[in-house]
Write a protein that holds these residues in place. Structure first.
Motif, PDB file in Angstrom:
ATOM      1  N   ILE A  39       5.656   5.260  -1.227  1.00 42.01           N
ATOM      2  CA  ILE A  39       4.879   6.361  -1.800  1.00 42.01           C
ATOM      3  C   ILE A  39       4.182   5.899  -3.074  1.00 42.01           C
ATOM      4  O   ILE A  39       4.826   5.426  -4.018  1.00 42.01           O
ATOM      5  CB  ILE A  39       5.785   7.584  -2.057  1.00 42.01           C
ATOM      6  N   ALA A  40       2.852   5.957  -3.043  1.00 38.67           N
ATOM      7  CA  ALA A  40       1.984   5.631  -4.189  1.00 38.67           C
ATOM      8  C   ALA A  40       1.955   4.132  -4.535  1.00 38.67           C
ATOM      9  O   ALA A  40       1.688   3.774  -5.679  1.00 38.67           O
ATOM     10  CB  ALA A  40       2.326   6.469  -5.414  1.00 38.67           C
ATOM     11  N   ASN A  41       2.235   3.278  -3.521  1.00 36.92           N
ATOM     12  CA  ASN A  41       2.102   1.814  -3.701  1.00 36.92           C
ATOM     13  C   ASN A  41       2.613   1.309  -5.054  1.00 36.92           C
ATOM     14  O   ASN A  41       1.894   0.710  -5.839  1.00 36.92           O
ATOM     15  CB  ASN A  41       0.644   1.348  -3.475  1.00 36.92           C
ATOM     16  N   GLY A  45      -4.316   0.883  -3.586  1.00 35.13           N
ATOM     17  CA  GLY A  45      -4.085   2.304  -3.816  1.00 35.13           C
ATOM     18  C   GLY A  45      -5.162   3.103  -3.095  1.00 35.13           C
ATOM     19  O   GLY A  45      -6.014   2.539  -2.409  1.00 35.13           O
ATOM     20  N   HIS A  46      -5.119   4.403  -3.246  1.00 38.40           N
ATOM     21  CA  HIS A  46      -6.180   5.221  -2.635  1.00 38.40           C
ATOM     22  C   HIS A  46      -6.380   6.490  -3.440  1.00 38.40           C
ATOM     23  O   HIS A  46      -5.445   7.014  -4.060  1.00 38.40           O
ATOM     24  CB  HIS A  46      -5.847   5.543  -1.177  1.00 38.40           C
ATOM     25  N   TYR A  47      -7.640   6.956  -3.430  1.00 38.54           N
ATOM     26  CA  TYR A  47      -7.944   8.212  -4.114  1.00 38.54           C
ATOM     27  C   TYR A  47      -7.274   9.366  -3.352  1.00 38.54           C
ATOM     28  O   TYR A  47      -7.022   9.266  -2.164  1.00 38.54           O
ATOM     29  CB  TYR A  47      -9.465   8.432  -4.161  1.00 38.54           C
ATOM     30  N   GLY A  48      -6.989  10.436  -4.075  1.00 36.22           N
ATOM     31  CA  GLY A  48      -6.365  11.601  -3.446  1.00 36.22           C
ATOM     32  C   GLY A  48      -4.918  11.363  -3.057  1.00 36.22           C
ATOM     33  O   GLY A  48      -4.394  12.022  -2.156  1.00 36.22           O
ATOM     34  N   CYS A  49      -4.269  10.413  -3.727  1.00 36.56           N
ATOM     35  CA  CYS A  49      -2.881  10.061  -3.380  1.00 36.56           C
ATOM     36  C   CYS A  49      -1.943  11.239  -3.724  1.00 36.56           C
ATOM     37  O   CYS A  49      -1.885  11.679  -4.874  1.00 36.56           O
ATOM     38  CB  CYS A  49      -2.463   8.807  -4.142  1.00 36.56           C
ATOM     39  N   SER A  50      -1.236  11.706  -2.724  1.00 34.73           N
ATOM     40  CA  SER A  50      -0.339  12.859  -2.934  1.00 34.73           C
ATOM     41  C   SER A  50       0.763  12.530  -3.931  1.00 34.73           C
ATOM     42  O   SER A  50       1.198  13.396  -4.702  1.00 34.73           O
ATOM     43  CB  SER A  50       0.296  13.287  -1.616  1.00 34.73           C
ATOM     44  N   GLY A  51       1.227  11.278  -3.919  1.00 34.33           N
ATOM     45  CA  GLY A  51       2.274  10.870  -4.853  1.00 34.33           C
ATOM     46  C   GLY A  51       1.777  10.939  -6.287  1.00 34.33           C
ATOM     47  O   GLY A  51       2.477  11.415  -7.190  1.00 34.33           O
ATOM     48  N   GLY A  90       0.813  -1.216   0.000  1.00 35.62           N
ATOM     49  CA  GLY A  90       0.000   0.000   0.000  1.00 35.62           C
ATOM     50  C   GLY A  90       0.842   1.259   0.000  1.00 35.62           C
ATOM     51  O   GLY A  90       2.071   1.219  -0.051  1.00 35.62           O
ATOM     52  N   CYS A  91       0.142   2.390   0.076  1.00 33.10           N
ATOM     53  CA  CYS A  91       0.814   3.695   0.085  1.00 33.10           C
ATOM     54  C   CYS A  91       1.251   4.036   1.511  1.00 33.10           C
ATOM     55  O   CYS A  91       0.616   3.634   2.487  1.00 33.10           O
ATOM     56  CB  CYS A  91      -0.132   4.772  -0.445  1.00 33.10           C
ATOM     57  N   SER A  92       2.338   4.807   1.614  1.00 29.25           N
ATOM     58  CA  SER A  92       2.844   5.227   2.933  1.00 29.25           C
ATOM     59  C   SER A  92       1.945   6.261   3.600  1.00 29.25           C
ATOM     60  O   SER A  92       2.125   6.571   4.782  1.00 29.25           O
ATOM     61  CB  SER A  92       4.235   5.860   2.784  1.00 29.25           C
ATOM     62  N   ASP A  93       0.990   6.799   2.861  1.00 32.44           N
ATOM     63  CA  ASP A  93       0.107   7.852   3.372  1.00 32.44           C
ATOM     64  C   ASP A  93      -0.424   7.502   4.769  1.00 32.44           C
ATOM     65  O   ASP A  93      -0.947   6.409   4.979  1.00 32.44           O
ATOM     66  CB  ASP A  93      -1.063   8.020   2.383  1.00 32.44           C
ATOM     67  N   SER A  94      -0.306   8.461   5.693  1.00 35.73           N
ATOM     68  CA  SER A  94      -0.706   8.211   7.095  1.00 35.73           C
ATOM     69  C   SER A  94      -2.203   7.970   7.242  1.00 35.73           C
ATOM     70  O   SER A  94      -2.662   7.463   8.255  1.00 35.73           O
ATOM     71  CB  SER A  94      -0.294   9.402   7.969  1.00 35.73           C
TER      72      SER A  94
HETATM   73 ZN    ZN Z   1      -0.789   7.792  -1.519  1.00 35.00          ZN
END
Ligand code: ZN
Length: 208
Positions: A66-68, A97-103, A41-45
Motif C-alpha cells: 500500500i502506497a509503495n 507511485g501513482h496519483y490518486g493513491c488511496s493510501g 509499486g502500490c498494491s492498487d488494482s
Molecule cells: Zn496507491
C-alpha cells in the motif's frame, strides 16, 4: 462460482493464446528468470506493473504494498531487494507511485482507518518532513504533491539500504529510479531522480 471457475477459464485462454503465438514461451521461461528490473509499486488494482510498461512474464521482478513504501526494517521488502540485486542481478530498481493513491489520501484525511493507520504512519512521516511544500494546497493538490514526494522519499530509502549501498561499493551497476503513474490517462512520468552511485546519493541526498 464458489470456486472462481471464471478465473481458471480466463487463465486457460490466456496460456493457450500465448502458446499459439510462441509454442516455447513457457518452456523457455520455466528454465530461468532474468529480469533487468525490480518494480516497487502500490498494491492498487489500477496500477498493474507488467501491463503499464507492456512487459511479458519474466521481465519484471515485482514488490507491491500500500502506497509503495520502502520501510527500513521491512524484511519482506528488503528480502525482495536483496534477492533482486544479489541473485537476479537486476540493473534497475524502479519506485513507482501513482496519483490518486488511496493510501496517501487516507494518510492525510484526518480520519481513523483502523489497523492500516500504523502502515500509513510512514506516509504521514513524508508529509511531516515536507510540511512547507504542502502547506496552503487544496486537499486534492496536497494529495497529488504528497504522491510525488512519497516517491522521492522511497527512492531515498531504497538508496539507504545496506543492500544497494554494498552493491555500489562492490562496483555493481545499479540505478534507482523514481516514477509516477497517472491513473487518469495511463501515462508514466520519470521524476528525474535517477541515482546510480553512492557518491551521487550523498551529493543529492539533500535535494530529494
Ligand atoms: Zn496507491
Amino acid at each position: 462460482m464458489k470456486r472462481l471457475k471464471h478465473l481458471f477459464q480466463r487463465n486457460l485462454e490466456w496460456a493457450t493464446g500465448i502458446k499459439e503465438a510462441n509454442p516455447d514461451f513457457f518452456t523457455d521461461l520455466s528454465r530461468q528468470q532474468a529480469p533487468d528490473y525490480l518494480w516497487i509499486g502500490c498494491s492498487d488494482s489500477r496500477v498493474p506493473a507488467n501491463q503499464i510498461v507492456d512487459l511479458p512474464p519474466g521481465e519484471l521482478f515485482v514488490h507491491r504494498n500500500i502506497a509503495n513504501v520502502v520501510v527500513h526494517t521491512d524484511l519482506n521488502c528488503l528480502s525482495v531487494i536483496h534477492f533482486a540485486v544479489n541473485v537476479l542481478k537486476i540493473k534497475h530498481i524502479i519506485v513507482c507511485g501513482h496519483y490518486g493513491c488511496s493510501g496517501v489520501k487516507a494518510a492525510i484525511d484526518g480520519k481513523p482507518h483502523g489497523f492500516i493507520d500504523n502502515w500509513l504512519c510512514h506516509i504521514k512521516d513524508v508529509s511531516r518532513l515536507n510540511y512547507s511544500k504542502l502547506q496552503g494546497l487544496s486537499q486534492e493538490d496536497k494529495c497529488d504533491k504528497l504522491c510525488e514526494l512519497n516517491v522521492l522519499e522511497q527512492v531515498k530509502n531504497v538508496c539507504q539500504t545496506s543492500i544497494v549501498q554494498n552493491a555500489w561499493r562492490s562496483g555493481i551497476e545499479l540505478s534507482v529510479h523514481g516514477w509516477i503513474y497517472n491513473i487518469e490517462n495511463g501515462i508514466l512520468r520519470d521524476m528525474d531522480t535517477c541515482i546510480t552511485s553512492l557518491e551521487q546519493f550523498s551529493e543529492r541526498c539533500g535535494e530529494i
